[in-house]
Design an enzyme around this catalytic site. Structure first.
Site, short mmCIF file in Angstrom:
data_model
loop_
_atom_site.label_atom_id
_atom_site.label_comp_id
_atom_site.label_asym_id
_atom_site.label_seq_id
_atom_site.Cartn_x
_atom_site.Cartn_y
_atom_site.Cartn_z
N ASP A 32 -8.97 -12.22 -3.26
CA ASP A 32 -9.72 -13.44 -2.90
C ASP A 32 -9.79 -13.60 -1.38
O ASP A 32 -10.86 -13.89 -0.83
CB ASP A 32 -9.06 -14.68 -3.51
CG ASP A 32 -9.27 -14.78 -5.02
OD1 ASP A 32 -10.16 -14.07 -5.55
OD2 ASP A 32 -8.56 -15.57 -5.67
N TYR A 44 5.14 9.89 0.47
CA TYR A 44 4.57 9.09 1.57
C TYR A 44 4.63 9.77 2.93
O TYR A 44 4.10 9.24 3.90
CB TYR A 44 5.30 7.73 1.63
CG TYR A 44 5.04 6.90 0.38
CD1 TYR A 44 3.83 6.25 0.20
CD2 TYR A 44 6.00 6.79 -0.61
CE1 TYR A 44 3.57 5.51 -0.94
CE2 TYR A 44 5.77 6.05 -1.76
CZ TYR A 44 4.55 5.41 -1.92
OH TYR A 44 4.30 4.68 -3.06
N HIS A 79 -4.59 4.11 1.32
CA HIS A 79 -3.34 4.45 0.63
C HIS A 79 -2.90 5.80 1.17
O HIS A 79 -3.71 6.72 1.23
CB HIS A 79 -3.53 4.53 -0.88
CG HIS A 79 -4.07 3.27 -1.47
ND1 HIS A 79 -3.28 2.19 -1.77
CD2 HIS A 79 -5.33 2.91 -1.78
CE1 HIS A 79 -4.02 1.21 -2.25
NE2 HIS A 79 -5.28 1.62 -2.26
N ARG A 87 -0.93 2.84 -11.08
CA ARG A 87 -1.39 2.85 -9.69
C ARG A 87 -2.88 3.15 -9.58
O ARG A 87 -3.45 3.14 -8.48
CB ARG A 87 -0.61 3.87 -8.85
CG ARG A 87 0.86 3.55 -8.70
CD ARG A 87 1.55 4.52 -7.76
NE ARG A 87 2.98 4.50 -8.00
CZ ARG A 87 3.84 3.64 -7.43
NH1 ARG A 87 3.40 2.75 -6.57
NH2 ARG A 87 5.12 3.68 -7.71
#
Ligand code: DHK
Length: 155
Positions: free
Chosen positions: A90, A26, A103, A114
């Site tokens: 939704d 990350y 991402h 993933r």
């Protein structure tokens, strides 16, 4: 003077741990570093940026519902909820706004679970694998979409 368009930038669960969370995947930027990058790029683009994070699915849903009336677009890193949450999908569809999904990591190079994201079905575009830079690129994209008045149509 016309009011600058408001862009909601949402971050899902565990993104508050950036900086210490698996930096090899990350990166080392913290969420507050990313918020600063977004504020700067937003200003350059003439956008007002509302940057938020929550570990709670329902809170993210509520923020997306509220954005329907007050935002011109949504940028979302749904974190793990992207892979599991039909409720977030939704809400994004109900919003009827341009949506860019981000991402930090390239989810397609990672574990198979993933590879699929429910939320992407509501996204105008998806950016992945470019780290914190993906957020700035998402702002560039959403600025264009807002300028062109491209509102995402329901499928
Ligand atoms: C962030 C997460 O929290 C993960 O659950 C996703 C995504 C990937 C990211 O790359 O930003 O699988």
């Amino acid at each position: 003077m016309a009011k600058s368009p408001n862009i909601l930038i949402l971050n899902g669960p565990n993104l508050n741990m950036l900086g210490v969370r698996e930096p090899s995947i990350y990166g080392r930027d913290t969420l507050s570093d990313i918020a600063k990058i977004c504020a700067k790029r937003g200003k350059e683009l003439g956008l007002t940026v509302d940057f938020r994070q929550s570990n709670l699915e329902g809170e993210l849903v509520t923020w997306i519902q509220q954005a329907r009336a007050k935002a011109a677009g949504i940028i979302i890193n749904p974190g793990g909820y992207g892979h599991s949450s039909i409720a977030l999908l939704d809400a994004l569809q109900i919003a009827e706004l341009p949506v860019i999904e981000v991402h930090l990591s390239n989810i397609h190079r990672r574990e198979r679970f993933r590879h699929h994201t429910f939320t992407s079905k509501a996204a105008t575009g998806v950016i992945c694998g470019l780290g914190a830079r993906g957020y700035a690129l998402a702002l560039d994209a959403i600025a264009d979409l807002v300028k062109q008045g491209l509102i995402k149509k329901k499928a």
